[in-house]
Design an enzyme around this catalytic site. Structure first.
Site, mmCIF file in Angstrom:
data_model
loop_
_atom_site.group_PDB
_atom_site.id
_atom_site.type_symbol
_atom_site.label_atom_id
_atom_site.label_comp_id
_atom_site.label_asym_id
_atom_site.label_seq_id
_atom_site.Cartn_x
_atom_site.Cartn_y
_atom_site.Cartn_z
ATOM 1 N N GLU A 1 0.822 -1.214 0.000
ATOM 2 C CA GLU A 1 0.000 0.000 0.000
ATOM 3 C C GLU A 1 0.852 1.258 0.000
ATOM 4 O O GLU A 1 0.374 2.352 0.320
ATOM 5 C CB GLU A 1 -0.932 0.002 1.209
ATOM 6 C CG GLU A 1 -1.856 -1.207 1.205
ATOM 7 C CD GLU A 1 -2.976 -1.113 2.207
ATOM 8 O OE1 GLU A 1 -3.023 -0.153 2.996
ATOM 9 O OE2 GLU A 1 -3.819 -2.013 2.206
ATOM 10 N N LYS B 1 -15.662 -2.030 3.308
ATOM 11 C CA LYS B 1 -14.967 -2.409 2.069
ATOM 12 C C LYS B 1 -15.998 -3.040 1.137
ATOM 13 O O LYS B 1 -16.583 -4.081 1.479
ATOM 14 C CB LYS B 1 -13.889 -3.452 2.372
ATOM 15 C CG LYS B 1 -12.693 -2.938 3.172
ATOM 16 C CD LYS B 1 -11.870 -4.139 3.630
ATOM 17 C CE LYS B 1 -10.488 -3.743 4.119
ATOM 18 N NZ LYS B 1 -9.834 -4.892 4.797
HETATM 19 C C1 2PG Z 1 -6.966 -4.069 5.757
HETATM 20 C C2 2PG Z 1 -6.770 -4.008 4.256
HETATM 21 C C3 2PG Z 1 -6.377 -2.641 3.789
HETATM 22 P P1 2PG Z 1 -6.366 -6.116 2.821
HETATM 23 O O1 2PG Z 1 -6.618 -5.061 6.407
HETATM 24 O O2 2PG Z 1 -7.565 -3.184 6.333
HETATM 25 O O3 2PG Z 1 -5.262 -2.148 4.466
HETATM 26 O O4 2PG Z 1 -5.867 -4.974 3.817
HETATM 27 O O5 2PG Z 1 -6.994 -5.423 1.657
HETATM 28 O O6 2PG Z 1 -5.135 -6.904 2.450
HETATM 29 O O7 2PG Z 1 -7.352 -6.923 3.583
HETATM 30 MG MG MG Z 2 -7.648 -4.285 8.275
#
Ligand code: 2PG
Ligand code: MG
Length: 441
Positions: free
Chosen positions: A219, A354
């Site tokens: 990231e 998300k």
């Molecule tokens: C998280 C995400 C974003 P990932 O854990 O919050 O930083 O990571 O998309 O790998 O789940």
């Molecule tokens: Mg997370």
């Protein structure tokens, strides 16, 4: 409002060079809406399922040709002809068409690509910026609900990755992100400038310490090998000070512990280097985090405990919930059923949002709404695998979410969102509403 005339889908690549789904929704009047689906690395067990081909001869098994084919041959025939502004009707049709509990039949990546592309196309037909269209959907949703739901578009306060660890940076640290929140900023533009200053200063501090200061994680955060997780907090505090900012007043720390990924299910314990060789139980983890909060200006902790450690989460929330924001990411996976359980048990006080954890825009709005109704602060978030798609910037503004987490201020898949927010700030005019520090409660 016009109808969907066609859907196109294709495989494109994300920021890790892995295939992902891109969908174009084409209106009968010719406008096109496009969305690209993000992808996580530290995924929660309860997330909607990302369909991958598992054909080891192609892209190491990570291809998404089956999901693309599902858009073309199963979703398109069902969705074509539906009204573009009927987002909920379309999302419900997608959910019914998939018919599984985790969207595993068609793939949440196929479903989400369509759901978001439809929203983009509807905005294009209206001749509106995406956030304006999404705000209309949010207002409609909020109007059906009881309680005070913020509906005025506002720019979110960013929480920004400075140092990366865990699965995003080769497990150099146990914890996944050490982030900075520019709590003293009064506008989004000012926040972004503070963020860039501190990010640069972190590089300088690391170089001075003789540590890796060039290579970055998935990231865009620095990925140094440090002797402890706590050392990362010290580095970021030093960087804040080096910028002439006061830690805790102008800039605060946040952490994504992502503890699911060092939790040992068989023993119910957490293996974290700061505690020495002995693993910690949930109470030990809570003590460890309480110590961090005492010693560093930490205002937000994400996934401090594992995705199914509900009792531990209660303990954590009782102990620290009145002092700091406690975000459930793997815990809630943007799903109302899990959030409802959290509300009932008193677990966490904030939820990461998300889109691909749940798979449709409408269900994402449902999670945002439930969070607001129960006083859980929403943080709209990117995934570690991202693209030039900046939908989440518009989503955060449209739903007045208050906070956003995109990653660092390096790598263009991150900057696509930060820059989109700058453009939205301009659209919103000279007194563009900015969530500021108040977003953190
Ligand atoms: C998280 C995400 C974003 P990932 O854990 O919050 O930083 O990571 O998309 O790998 O789940
Ligand atoms: Mg997370």
């Amino acid at each position: 409002m016009t109808v969907i005339q066609a859907l196109k889908a294709r495989q494109v690549l994300d920021s890790r060079g892995r295939p992902t789904v891109e969908v174009d929704a084409i209106a009968a009047t010719g406008e096109v809406g496009r969305a690209i689906v993000p992808s996580g690395a530290s995924t929660g067990r309860h997330e909607a399922l990302e369909l991958r081909d598992a054909d080891s001869a192609r892209y190491g098994g990570l291809g998404v040709a089956r999901a693309v084919e599902n858009v073309r041959s199963t979703i398109a025939p069902a969705i074509v002809g539906m009204r573009l502004d009927d987002q909920r009707g379309i999302d419900e049709a997608l959910i019914a068409l998939d018919g599984s509990l985790n969207k595993g039949r068609l793939g949440a990546n196929a479903v989400l690509g369509v759901s978001l592309a439809v929203a983009h196309a509807a905005a294009a037909v209206h001749g509106e910026e995406l956030y304006v269209h999404l705000n209309r959907l949010w207002r409609d949703r909020a109007a059906e609900a009881r309680g005070e739901i913020p509906v005025e578009p506002s720019l979110p306060m960013p929480m920004v990755n400075m140092i990366s660890g865990g699965l995003h940076a080769g497990k150099n640290l146990d914890i996944q992100d050490i982030l900075m929140i520019p709590i003293g900023a009064e506008t989004y533009e000012q926040a972004l400038e503070m963020i860039v200053a501190v990010y640069r200063a972190v590089g300088t501090v690391l170089a001075k310490l003789g540590l890796e200061s060039v290579l970055v994680g998935d990231e865009g955060g620095y990925g140094p090998r440090l002797e402890s997780n706590e050392r990362a907090f010290e580095v970021v505090v030093e960087a804040i000070t080096a910028c002439g900012l006061v830690p805790g007043r102008d800039a605060a720390l946040a952490v994504d512990v992502a503890s699911t990924h060092f939790f040992d299910e068989s023993t119910g314990t957490y293996k974290i280097s700061d505690a020495g060789p002995q693993p910690l139980d949930a109470a030990g983890m809570v003590d460890l985090m309480a110590g961090w909060v005492e010693r560093y200006p930490i205002v937000s902790i994400e996934d401090g405990l594992a995705e199914d450690d509900w009792n531990g989460w209660r303990l954590l929330t009782e102990r620290l919930g009145s002092k700091v924001q406690l975000i459930g990411d793997d815990l809630f996976v943007t799903q109302t059923a899990r959030l409802e359980r959290g509300v009932r048990l008193g677990a966490a006080n904030s939820i990461l949002i998300k889109v691909n954890q749940v798979g449709t825009l409408s269900e994402t709005l449902d999670a945002l709404l439930m969070a607001r109704q129960h006083g859980y602060r929403p943080v709209v978030s990117a995934r570690s695998g991202e693209t030039e798609d900046a939908t989440i910037a518009d989503l955060a503004v449209a739903t007045a979410a208050g906070q956003i987490k995109i990653g660092s201020v390096a790598r263009s898949e991150r900057l696509a969102k930060y820059n989109r927010l700058l453009r939205i700030e301009e659209f919103l005019g000279p007194n563009a509403p900015f969530a500021a520090r108040a977003a953190l409660g």
